[in-house]
Design a protein around this motif. Structure first.
Motif, mmCIF file in Angstrom:
data_model
loop_
_atom_site.group_PDB
_atom_site.id
_atom_site.type_symbol
_atom_site.label_atom_id
_atom_site.label_comp_id
_atom_site.label_asym_id
_atom_site.label_seq_id
_atom_site.Cartn_x
_atom_site.Cartn_y
_atom_site.Cartn_z
ATOM 1 N N ALA B 220 0.827 -1.211 0.073
ATOM 2 C CA ALA B 220 -0.016 0.175 -0.080
ATOM 3 C C ALA B 220 0.813 1.427 -0.053
ATOM 4 O O ALA B 220 0.505 2.527 -0.245
ATOM 5 C CB ALA B 220 -0.967 -0.032 1.104
ATOM 6 N N THR B 221 2.084 1.220 0.334
ATOM 7 C CA THR B 221 3.215 2.267 0.398
ATOM 8 C C THR B 221 4.246 1.951 -0.226
ATOM 9 O O THR B 221 4.722 0.751 -0.547
ATOM 10 C CB THR B 221 3.342 2.684 1.912
ATOM 11 O OG1 THR B 221 4.261 1.634 2.424
ATOM 12 C CG2 THR B 221 1.946 2.961 2.792
ATOM 13 N N PRO B 222 5.214 2.817 -0.605
ATOM 14 C CA PRO B 222 6.473 2.241 -1.052
ATOM 15 C C PRO B 222 7.112 1.649 0.281
ATOM 16 O O PRO B 222 6.900 1.932 1.221
ATOM 17 C CB PRO B 222 7.087 3.720 -1.307
ATOM 18 C CG PRO B 222 6.231 4.697 -1.483
ATOM 19 C CD PRO B 222 5.013 4.373 -0.671
ATOM 20 N N LEU B 223 8.031 0.604 -0.194
ATOM 21 C CA LEU B 223 8.785 -0.059 0.951
ATOM 22 C C LEU B 223 10.246 -0.196 0.981
ATOM 23 O O LEU B 223 10.781 0.248 -0.251
ATOM 24 C CB LEU B 223 8.226 -1.571 0.729
ATOM 25 C CG LEU B 223 6.752 -1.929 0.805
ATOM 26 C CD1 LEU B 223 6.538 -3.380 0.558
ATOM 27 C CD2 LEU B 223 6.187 -1.340 2.116
ATOM 28 N N ARG B 224 10.751 -0.277 1.710
ATOM 29 C CA ARG B 224 12.307 -0.124 1.858
ATOM 30 C C ARG B 224 12.516 -1.690 2.307
ATOM 31 O O ARG B 224 12.128 -2.356 3.289
ATOM 32 C CB ARG B 224 12.729 0.762 3.022
ATOM 33 C CG ARG B 224 14.384 0.861 2.939
ATOM 34 C CD ARG B 224 14.646 2.073 3.327
ATOM 35 N NE ARG B 224 16.187 2.017 3.534
ATOM 36 C CZ ARG B 224 16.924 2.878 4.305
ATOM 37 N NH1 ARG B 224 16.367 3.985 4.901
ATOM 38 N NH2 ARG B 224 18.201 2.670 4.405
ATOM 39 N N ALA B 225 13.732 -2.042 1.469
ATOM 40 C CA ALA B 225 14.051 -3.744 1.695
ATOM 41 C C ALA B 225 15.335 -3.639 2.633
ATOM 42 O O ALA B 225 16.270 -3.997 2.131
ATOM 43 C CB ALA B 225 14.488 -4.123 0.224
ATOM 44 N N SER B 226 15.071 -3.247 3.931
ATOM 45 C CA SER B 226 16.263 -3.091 4.688
ATOM 46 C C SER B 226 17.028 -4.075 4.935
ATOM 47 O O SER B 226 18.420 -4.099 5.108
ATOM 48 C CB SER B 226 15.685 -2.636 6.166
ATOM 49 O OG SER B 226 14.692 -1.429 5.722
ATOM 50 N N GLU B 227 16.148 -5.555 4.962
ATOM 51 C CA GLU B 227 17.007 -6.653 5.292
ATOM 52 C C GLU B 227 18.177 -7.042 4.088
ATOM 53 O O GLU B 227 19.273 -7.207 4.290
ATOM 54 C CB GLU B 227 16.272 -7.847 5.594
ATOM 55 C CG GLU B 227 15.806 -7.821 6.903
ATOM 56 C CD GLU B 227 14.808 -8.904 7.245
ATOM 57 O OE1 GLU B 227 14.814 -10.186 6.469
ATOM 58 O OE2 GLU B 227 13.860 -8.704 8.061
#
Lengths: 554, 284
Positions: B220-227
Motif C-alpha cells: 500500500a506504500t513504497p517499501l524499503r528492503a532493509s534486510e
C-alpha cells in the motif's frame, strides 16, 4: 497422426471484440502431408447482434484451410449470446481468428514432427504453378506465389542466422531465449461477389459504385461509394483517374462521405475499396473515354474506329506522331457548350459504373517474427519483424506501407498486450487504455516490409486489397515466436495476449513438471461445459481446460 | 470528463496558501502540476469546492544545495529534477527513477512533491525517496515540521500530511559517488509500474560497502528492503554473490493482484529485479 490444439480464446477490443473458442483437429501423415482439418467453434456473439456479428465466424470458415491443400475439411460453429459487449467485424473479421488458429497449428505440426515450420508449410501449400486453385472450401484462389514471398522474407529476416543464434542460446541456457515465429497467411478480400453474400443470407450485395464527371473547366469530379475515413482513397482514386484519363493528378477531386453527394455505395470494409470501388472508378473512367470518342471523331473528321486514346488525347491511328489530335479536357468544354456535337449525342461525358466482383481476391504474405523472451520475468521483447506481402499491383506504395504498418501493430498488440478482460459477472475490468495496455509507438520496433507481386485477375488494376493484411498475419507470427522461444521447456502454448505473467507461469508450471500452459483466469468467459464439445475426453470439459492440452499425440 | 464546478485560487505565498487551506478545510485540494489531481477531478472521483494552485508560489520553486542535502521545492517538476546538475551529481537514484516517469509532457508538468503527497503506491518517486532517507518538510498553521520518509507514507494515498498542511519540500541527503538504478517493470511504456526497484549502492573496489533498496507497488506504500540492504554489505558486486540475498526482496510483502500480475508474480519479480537493479547500480 492427429494433433489436437487446446482452445484459443481470442479477445481484443470493446467494441468490437474477437471472442471464439476454437477446437482444431489436424490430421497429417508422418511425412508431414496434411490430410484433413476439423474446426469446431464456440463463438461469443455478446449480448446483441451487431451489423455482421454472426457473419464473423462464417467468413472465417472459408479461411482455416488457408494456403494448404487439405483434401478434407469440416467446420461447425455454435454461436452463443452472453451478457458482454457484442462482437462484430474488427479488422479482418473472422480471418484473423482462422489465420491465428491454422498458423499456430502448423507450427505445432512442425514441432511434433521435429521439422522446420517453413518446410512443413511448403510441403503443404499450393505451389505457384497450381493457380488458379480451388480450395477445399470451394473458393477459387486466382493468383499467388507463396514460394517467392517466403524466399524474400527469409532473406530479409536472416532466417538461417537467427535459427543458428537460437540454437546457441538454447545450448548455453541463456536467460534470454530467442523464438522465431512464422505466419504464411492468406485472406479473402475484395468483399464481395453479391451472389456469394446472397448464398450466406447476408442482407446486402457486395458491389460498389463510382461516377466520373468531366467538368467544363477540364477538371474531373469522382464520386465513390467507398467512403474513406483516413485510408487515402482520395489520393489513390485521383491516381487511377489521372492514369485512365490522362489528366493531371491535382485536377481530380474525389467526393464521398455524404449521401447528398454519393448516395450509392456499400462503403469501405473487407479490404474491398480499391479492389471493388477502385474497379468501379476504372470502369466509369473508361466509359467517359468511350462517350468522348464519337465527339473526338466528329471534330477530327475521322472514323471512330481509327481513333486511339492515350495520355489524355485522341489521335488518328497511323496519322503520324506530330498530329495534335484533341484532348479530353477540350472535349469536356465542347460537350458543355454543345454547339457542335454529332447528331443525337447527349451533351455529357459523365459516366457511372457499378462493379460487382465475380470472385474474391486473395492477398497473401510471409511474416517472420523474432522474439526475445526473458525466462526470469516472462517479458517478451520483439527483436525483428519482417513482412513480405503480396497484395497484387500497388497504386500507391506509401499508402500500402501505412496500411501494413498499422495492421502489424494492431495484430501484434492482440498477441502481446490488448485484451478485453471480463470478470465472472461479465463486467469489463480492462476498461481504460492503461488497463487495456494499448501500445504506442514507444512499444514497437521498426518493421521491415517488402512486397512480391502476383496480380489479381479479377479486376483491371490487378489489386488484391491491403487493409487487413497486417492485422491478420501478425498475431500468429508473434505468438508462434513466443512459444518457440520456450518450447524446449516443454511448453506448447501460451494464451494470448502473451503477458509476462502468463509466460512466466507457463515456464514455472513446466519447471514443476506440470503442463497447464493456459491458466483458468485467462479464460473468464466460459467456466461451464463447452456446448459444441462432442468428445470431451476423460478430463473435460471443465473450467478453461476443456480440451486436451497436449500439443500433439500420435 | 468535465470536473464538477470548483473555486480556484492561486496564492503567491505559502502563508496565503495555508490561510486558504485553513478556511476551506476538507473542501480544499492542493494543485501543483495537476498530473494526478486533474484526472481525479475529470473522472469525478473527487469534487473539492476549492482548488488551491501552489504552482505560482515562487518560494516553492527550485532545487537548492543545503550542504549535506539537496532541497527539492514543491514547485519543482520532474523535468526540473532531470535538468538539475545537483541531482545528477548527488542524487543519481532520484534521477534514474524520474527518467522513467510517463512521457515528456507529463514530466514537464508533474512535480516530485505532488507525487509524494498523492502517495500512489505505483508512483515512481516514493521508493527512491524512501531509499535515500529523505525528509519531508511539512508546513501548517502551527509552523514547519520535518517528517522522515519512513514515517511519511501511511497507507494507500495517505501520508503524514494533515488537513490544513502543505508539503513544501523534500530534503534528500547527498549520495555523491553512489551508483544508482531504477528498474521499472511495465508492459507498455505509458503504464504505471507493475513493480519498480530503486537501488543505490556505494561500492569500494568491487565490494558493496553500502546499499539502499526501495520497492514500488509492492504494498500500500513504497517499501524499503532493509534486510536486503544489510545483507548486501560486504558482498562482492557479482551476480553469484548477491543473487540469493536479492531474491528475498519480495519476502513478507503484500503486493496487489490485478490484471498486470498476481501477488506471487510480483514477489518473484521483486527478487529478480532487485538483483538486476543492485548489480547495475554497482556497475557490475
Amino acid at each position: 497422426m492427429q494433433v489436437d490444439r487446446d482452445p484459443q480464446r481470442v479477445a481484443a477490443v470493446r467494441p468490437p471484440r474477437r471472442d471464439q473458442w476454437q477446437k482444431l483437429t489436424l490430421a497429417a501423415r508422418r511425412d508431414g502431408t496434411v490430410t484433413g482439418l476439423k474446426v469446431e467453434l464456440l463463438a461469443d456473439m455478446g449480448a446483441y447482434l451487431g451489423l455482421v456479428t454472426p457473419g464473423v465466424p462464417i467468413l472465417g470458415a472459408f479461411m482455416y484451410n488457408a494456403i494448404y491443400k487439405f483434401p478434407a475439411y469440416h467446420f461447425t460453429c455454435t454461436n452463443v449470446f452472453t451478457n458482454k459487449t457484442w462482437t462484430d467485424a474488427y479488422r479482418g473479421a473472422g480471418r484473423p481468428e482462422a489465420t491465428f488458429a491454422i498458423e499456430r497449428l502448423m507450427d505445432e505440426l512442425a514441432a511434433e514432427l521435429g521439422r522446420d515450420p517453413l518446410e512443413v508449410r511448403e510441403q503443404n501449400w499450393i505451389t505457384h504453378e497450381e493457380f488458379p486453385f480451388t480450395s477445399v472450401c470451394g473458393l477459387e484462389y486466382d493468383s499467388g506465389n507463396y514460394e517467392a514471398a517466403t524466399a524474400r522474407a527469409k532473406e530479409l529476416f536472416g532466417y538461417d542466422e537467427l535459427r543458428a543464434e537460437q540454437a546457441r542460446r538454447r545450448e548455453s541456457g541463456d536467460r534470454v531465449q530467442l523464438g522465431i515465429g512464422v505466419s504464411t497467411f492468406t485472406e479473402m478480400c475484395g468483399l464481395a461477389p453479391s451472389r456469394v453474400l446472397g448464398s450466406l443470407d447476408y442482407g446486402a450485395g457486395g458491389w460498389e459504385s463510382a461516377s466520373v464527371r468531366m467538368l467544363p473547366s477540364g477538371k474531373v469530379e469522382v464520386v465513390t461509394g467507398a467512403s474513406a475515413h483516413g485510408q487515402g482513397h482520395e489520393t489513390a482514386w485521383s491516381q487511377i483517374v489521372a492514369d485512365q484519363l490522362g489528366v493531371p493528378f491535382e485536377d481530380v477531386e474525389v467526393l464521398h462521405g455524404d449521401t447528398q453527394v454519393s448516395p450509392r455505395g456499400l462503403d469501405t470494409y473487407g479490404s474491398r475499396s480499391l479492389v471493388v470501388g477502385g474497379q468501379a472508378v476504372v470502369q466509369a473512367a473508361q466509359r467517359v473515354v468511350e462517350k468522348a470518342k464519337p465527339l473526338a471523331a466528329h471534330l477530327l473528321e475521322a472514323n471512330v474506329d481509327d481513333l486511339e486514346f492515350s495520355s489524355g488525347r485522341f489521335r488518328v491511328r497511323g496519322a503520324g506522331d506530330d498530329q495534335e489530335g484533341i484532348g479530353l479536357t477540350d472535349l469536356a468544354l465542347k460537350v458543355f457548350t454543345a454547339h457542335d456535337l454529332p447528331d443525337g449525342m447527349e451533351p455529357t461525358l459523365d459516366a457511372d459504373a457499378t462493379f460487382d466482383p465475380e470472385n474474391f481476391s486473395f492477398p497473401h504474405g510471409t511474416h517472420l517474427c523474432a522474439m526475445e523472451v526473458d525466462t526470469e520475468t516472462g517479458q517478451s521483447r520483439m527483436r525483428s519483424y519482417v513482412s513480405v506481402d503480396d497484395v497484387g499491383n500497388v497504386v500507391n506504395p506509401l499508402i500500402v506501407d501505412g496500411q501494413i504498418h498499422g495492421g502489424l501493430v494492431q495484430g501484434i498488440a492482440q498477441a502481446l498486450w490488448e485484451e478485453a478482460v471480463y470478470d465472472d459477472q461479465g463486467t469489463l475490468v480492462s476498461g481504460s487504455f492503461v488497463d487495456y495496455t494499448l501500445p504506442t509507438s514507444a512499444d514497437t520496433i521498426s518493421f521491415v516490409t517488402d512486397r512480391t507481386v502476383s496480380p489479381a485477375t479479377t479486376n483491371d488494376l490487378g489489386a488484391k486489397g491491403v487493409g487487413e493484411a497486417g492485422a491478420i498475419a501478425s498475431t500468429p507470427a508473434v505468438v508462434n515466436a513466443v512459444v518457440d522461444a520456450v518450447r524446449p521447456m516443454g511448453i506448447h502454448d501460451i494464451q494470448m495476449p502473451c503477458t509476462p505473467e502468463r509466460v512466466w507461469r507457463a515456464i514455472e508450471d513446466s519447471r514443476q513438471g506440470g503442463s497447464t500452459p493456459t491458466e483458468d483466469s485467462a479464460q473468464p468467459h466460459f467456466t461451464q461445459d463447452a456446448p459444441n464439445q462432442d468428445d470431451p475426453g476423460p478430463d473435460g470439459p471443465a473450467g478453461g481446460t476443456a480440451y486436451p492440452q497436449e500439443g500433439g499425440r500420435a | 470528463m468535465i470536473p464538477a464546478p470548483f473555486d480556484y485560487a492561486a496564492p503567491a505565498t505559502v502563508e496565503e496558501a495555508l490561510a486558504l487551506l485553513a478556511e476551506h478545510g476538507d473542501e480544499a485540494k492542493v494543485l501543483a502540476g495537476g498530473q494526478s489531481l486533474l484526472p481525479v477531478l475529470r473522472m469525478r472521483l473527487n469534487a473539492p469546492g476549492m482548488v488551491v494552485d501552489i504552482s505560482r508560489i515562487e518560494g516553492l520553486k527550485g532545487i537548492t544545495d543545503e550542504r549535506d542535502s539537496i532541497r527539492i521545492g514543491a514547485g519543482a517538476t520532474y523535468q526540473d529534477v532531470l535538468d538539475s546538475d545537483l541531482v545528477t551529481e548527488h542524487l543519481g537514484l532520484l534521477r534514474s527513477a524520474v527518467k522513467e516517469i510517463a512521457d515528456p509532457q507529463i514530466r514537464h508538468r508533474g512535480t516530485v512533491c505532488g507525487a509524494l503527497v498523492h502517495a500512489d503506491p505505483a508512483g515512481d518517486v516514493g521508493a527512491p525517496v524512501l531509499a535515500l532517507e529523505g525528509r519531508m518538510v511539512v508546513q501548517g498553521p502551527d509552523g514547519e515540521r520535518e517528517v522522515p520518509a519512513s514515517e511519511f507514507f501511511v497507507d494507500l494515498f495517505e501520508t503524514a500530511v494533515g488537513e490544513g498542511e502543505l508539503l513544501t519540500a523534500v530534503v534528500l541527503p547527498k549520495h555523491t559517488g553512489w551508483g544508482s538504478h531504477y528498474e521499472k517493470f511495465v508492459r507498455v511504456s505509458h503504464q504505471w509500474a507493475i513493480i519498480g526497484v530503486a537501488a543505490t549502492v556505494r561500492a569500494e573496489g568491487g565490494t558493496i560497502a553500502e546499499a539502499r533498496v526501495g520497492l514500488t507497488n509492492m504494498g500500500a506504500t513504497p517499501l524499503r528492503a532493509s534486510e536486503v540492504e544489510q545483507a548486501l554489505v560486504g558482498l562482492p558486486a557479482t551476480e553469484e554473490a548477491v543473487a540469493q540475498v536479492c531474491a528475498r526482496a519480495g519476502e513478507g510483502t503484500d503486493p496487489p493482484s490485478d490484471l498486470n500480475g498476481q501477488a506471487d508474480y510480483r514477489r518473484h519479480l521483486a527478487g529478480v529485479l532487485t538483483r538486476r537493479a543492485v548489480l547495475t547500480a554497482a556497475g557490475a
